[in-house]
Design an enzyme around this catalytic site. Structure first.
Site, PDB file in Angstrom:
ATOM      1  N   PHE A   1     -79.329 -13.503  -1.337  1.00 13.37           N
ATOM      2  CA  PHE A   1     -78.947 -14.899  -1.177  1.00 13.37           C
ATOM      3  C   PHE A   1     -79.485 -15.802  -2.274  1.00 13.37           C
ATOM      4  CE2 PHE A   1     -77.936 -13.352   3.056  1.00 13.37           C
ATOM      5  CZ  PHE A   1     -76.690 -13.925   3.228  1.00 13.37           C
ATOM      6  N   GLU A   2     -80.636 -15.500  -2.811  1.00 16.44           N
ATOM      7  CA  GLU A   2     -81.189 -16.317  -3.894  1.00 16.44           C
ATOM      8  C   GLU A   2     -80.518 -15.995  -5.229  1.00 16.44           C
ATOM      9  OE1 GLU A   2     -83.375 -18.800  -3.759  1.00 16.44           O
ATOM     10  OE2 GLU A   2     -83.894 -18.572  -1.644  1.00 16.44           O
TER      11      GLU A   2
END
Length: 164
Positions: free
Chosen positions: A14-15
Site C-alpha cells: 500500500f505504501e
C-alpha cells in the site's frame, strides 16, 4: 513482538517503494516505503550510516538506505502498538495494527476508538473500526478504503485480501 512478513508485505503493497522524495496525498514529503521527510534536518544514526532527511534532497535513495529507513520506522510503530495495546494480541492482529499506525501515526492509534474497544476486549468492535480511517486531506481515498479493508481482514485472522 515484531511484525511478520505478511504485515511487512501489506505495508509495502500500500505504501509502495519510491526512491525519490514525493508529496503524498496527505501533503507530506515522503520517500521509500512511506518514510516521512521533515523540513528540518533529522539525522538517523546507527553503526553504519548517517541519513540526513530533508525534502530538498531530490536524489534517488539506494535500496539499502530505503530498507534501513523502513526498519527504523517499523521499530517505532512496533513499540507504539506494544505500548498502547494491553489486549493480548495474536501475530496477525499485531501486524494489522502496526500497518495502521505506520500509515496514520501512533497518535492516531492512541486516540482511536479501535484502541479503546480492543483494550476492553471487544475484538469484533475493534475490527469494525478500521473502515472509519479512510480520509486524507479531508477526502475519502480509494487506496485507504482498500488498505483498511486489508488490515481488517488480516486483523480478523484471514489473509490480507491480496491474491498471491
Amino acid at each position: 513482538m515484531k511484525i511478520s512478513q505478511p504485515g511487512i508485505d501489506l505495508i509495502k503493497r500500500f505504501e509502495g517503494v519510491l526512491r525519490r522524495p514525493y508529496l503524498c496525498p496527505a501533503n507530506y514529503w515522503t520517500v521509500g516505503v512511506g518514510s516521512l521527510l521533515y523540513p528540518e534536518q533529522i539525522a538517523l544514526r546507527d553503526s553504519r550510516s548517517l541519513f540526513c532527511l530533508k525534502p530538498s534532497d531530490d536524489r534517488a535513495w539506494s535500496e539499502s538506505e530505503i530498507d534501513e529507513l523502513f526498519r527504523h520506522d517499523l521499530r517505532r510503530f512496533e513499540r507504539g502498538v506494544t505500548r498502547l495495546i494491553n489486549y493480548p494480541l495474536q501475530q496477525n492482529q499485531f501486524d494489522a495494527l502496526v500497518s495502521f499506525a505506520f500509515n496514520l501515526g501512533n497518535g492516531a492509534l492512541q486516540a482511536s476508538t479501535l484502541r479503546r474497544k480492543l483494550n476492553r476486549g471487544d475484538v469484533e468492535g475493534a475490527s469494525n473500526e478500521f473502515k472509519r480511517w479512510v480520509r486524507a486531506g479531508g477526502r475519502v481515498l480509494k487506496g485507504l478504503v482498500r488498505r483498511r479493508a486489508a488490515e481488517a481482514i488480516l486483523f480478523r485472522g484471514g489473509n490480507d485480501g491480496h491474491k498471491r
